[in-house]
Enzyme design. Structure first.
Site, PDB file in Angstrom:
ATOM      1  N   ALA A   1      -4.262  -1.354  -1.923  1.00  0.00           N
ATOM      2  CA  ALA A   1      -4.114  -1.119  -3.356  1.00  0.00           C
ATOM      3  C   ALA A   1      -2.704  -0.647  -3.686  1.00  0.00           C
ATOM      4  O   ALA A   1      -2.105  -1.089  -4.669  1.00  0.00           O
ATOM      5  CB  ALA A   1      -5.149  -0.099  -3.831  1.00  0.00           C
ATOM      6  N   GLU A   2      -2.178   0.281  -2.885  1.00  0.00           N
ATOM      7  CA  GLU A   2      -0.789   0.722  -3.043  1.00  0.00           C
ATOM      8  C   GLU A   2      -0.179   1.056  -1.689  1.00  0.00           C
ATOM      9  O   GLU A   2      -0.887   1.410  -0.742  1.00  0.00           O
ATOM     10  CB  GLU A   2      -0.667   1.954  -3.947  1.00  0.00           C
ATOM     11  CG  GLU A   2      -0.638   1.660  -5.430  1.00  0.00           C
ATOM     12  CD  GLU A   2      -2.014   1.662  -6.041  1.00  0.00           C
ATOM     13  OE1 GLU A   2      -2.174   1.200  -7.182  1.00  0.00           O
ATOM     14  OE2 GLU A   2      -2.961   2.123  -5.360  1.00  0.00           O
ATOM     15  N   THR A   3       1.131   0.949  -1.642  1.00  0.00           N
ATOM     16  CA  THR A   3       1.928   1.441  -0.518  1.00  0.00           C
ATOM     17  C   THR A   3       2.951   2.419  -1.076  1.00  0.00           C
ATOM     18  O   THR A   3       3.587   2.158  -2.102  1.00  0.00           O
ATOM     19  CB  THR A   3       2.629   0.285   0.206  1.00  0.00           C
ATOM     20  OG1 THR A   3       1.637  -0.582   0.775  1.00  0.00           O
ATOM     21  CG2 THR A   3       3.530   0.794   1.319  1.00  0.00           C
TER      22      THR A   3
ATOM     23  N   GLY B   1      -0.842   1.963   2.369  1.00  0.00           N
ATOM     24  CA  GLY B   1       0.306   1.787   3.234  1.00  0.00           C
ATOM     25  C   GLY B   1       1.292   2.917   2.998  1.00  0.00           C
ATOM     26  O   GLY B   1       1.368   3.469   1.895  1.00  0.00           O
TER      27      GLY B   1
END
Length: 284
Positions: A46-48, A23
Site C-alpha cells: 500500500a505504501e513504502t 516497504g
C-alpha cells in the site's frame, strides 16, 4: 546508482502474516522522486516509506509513496519504520523519535514488551467537516448501500489528520460484512475527489471497539489491511461528534476481510492530535 535495501514489515500486528505490509527504505538520501516512485511500484505494498535524511534538530525526513503516487502521510508505514529503526538501535533510549513528514512533524514513541516492539504516533491537529450529500451518494452507489444502512448516531463526515478520509459508519454488522464494490470505480472516485487515501467504512461493535474496512484500490490491493492515518482520523471523528467521552481509548479491528487481521489502538485526548499505536514485525 544501486538500488538501496528495501525492508518489508507488517504493521499493527505481531505476526508477519497479519496487519498491513509496508516497504521501508532506511537510506534514501540519494533518491529522487521518480526513483522512489519506481521502487514503491516494484514493492507493490500500500505504501513504502523513504527516510531521506535528518533535520537540524534530529528528526528523520520521510516521504511516502503508494504504487501509483506520493501520499502526504501513511500511518502503518510510520509505525513499521519506527520499529525497524528501533531494531537497529537508531531510536533514543527513551524511545522517542520524530518524523518530519510532508504534513508536519509527527512524534513517535517506541516501547518493548513480551509481544514485541510497539510504536505510537501522534497525528497533527485534526479537522472534521461535513461530507457533501453528492459525495455520500456517490459512495453509496459504489457500495450498493442506502442512507437507511447508516448508524443514526454516527453520521458521515470527512476527517483529516494528514490525509482526508470520508468516514461512513453502518448500523448492522451483516451489512458491513457483506457489501462489495468495483475497485476501479472506487479508484476513479478517489481520484476525482482528490482523496489521497482510503474511504473508511466502519461498524460499532461495542462502546470502545470498532470494526473497519478501508477501501484503497492501488495495484493488487483493494482494501487496506490496517490504516493508521484512517484510525487517527476516525478518532478525531468520534471526538468531533461527541461519540466517546474524552480522554478515551478505542480499538479498531481491521484486515479480516482481506486475510490479514490487525488491531489498532486509538487514544483520543480532549484536544490536539490523536495517538495510534500497534506492533510491527519484519516479514520474510
Amino acid at each position: 546508482m544501486s538500488t538501496p535495501e528495501v525492508l518489508r514489515y507488517a504493521a499493527f500486528t505481531s505476526r508477519p502474516d497479519g496487519g498491513n505490509p509496508a516497504g521501508i527504505v532506511l537510506d534514501a538520501a540519494g533518491l529522487d522522486a521518480a526513483t522512489m516512485q519506481r521502487i514503491a511500484a516494484e514493492v507493490d505494498e500500500a505504501e513504502t516509506a523513504f527516510l531521506t535524511g535528518t533535520t537540524a534538530d534530529g528528526a528523520h525526513t520521510v516521504r511516502y509513496f503508494s504504487p501509483i503516487a506520493e501520499v502526504p502521510f501513511c500511518g502503518h508505514a510510520t509505525v513499521a519504520t519506527a520499529v525497524a529503526l528501533a531494531e537497529r538501535g537508531r531510536v533514543a533510549d527513551d524511545g522517542a523519535v520524530r518524523f518530519d513528514t510532508p504534513v508536519g512533524v509527527v512524534a513517535i514513541a517506541v516501547t518493548r514488551d513480551d509481544d514485541g516492539i510497539r510504536a505510537s504516533f501522534t497525528s497533527i491537529e485534526p479537522s472534521v467537516r461535513e461530507l457533501d450529500d453528492a459525495d455520500l451518494d456517490a459512495i453509496f452507489d459504489l457500495l450498493g448501500l442506502t442512507r437507511d444502512d447508516l448508524d443514526p448516531e454516527l453520521p458521515p463526515r470527512l476527517a483529516n489528520t494528514g490525509n482526508t478520509h470520508p468516514v461512513i459508519v453502518l448500523r448492522d454488522h451483516e451489512t458491513f460484512d457483506g457489501f462489495t464494490f468495483d475497485p476501479d470505480a472506487v479508484r476513479a472516485l478517489l481520484d476525482d475527489r482528490g482523496w489521497p487515501a482510503t474511504i473508511t467504512v466502519a461498524h460499532r461493535a461495542a462502546s470502545d471497539r470498532f470494526h473497519a474496512r478501508n477501501l484503497f484500490p492501488v495495484g493488487r490491493i483493494t482494501e487496506d489491511p490496517a490504516t493508521g492515518s484512517a484510525a487517527a482520523s476516525f478518532g478525531a471523528y468520534l471526538r468531533a461528534l461527541g461519540a466517546v467521552a474524552v480522554p478515551s481509548t478505542v480499538v479498531i479491528e481491521q484486515g479480516g476481510h482481506v486475510g490479514r487481521p490487525g488491531e489498532l489502538t486509538v487514544e483520543i485526548p480532549e484536544s490536539g492530535g490523536i495517538t495510534v499505536s500497534g506492533y510491527a514485525v519484519r516479514m520474510p
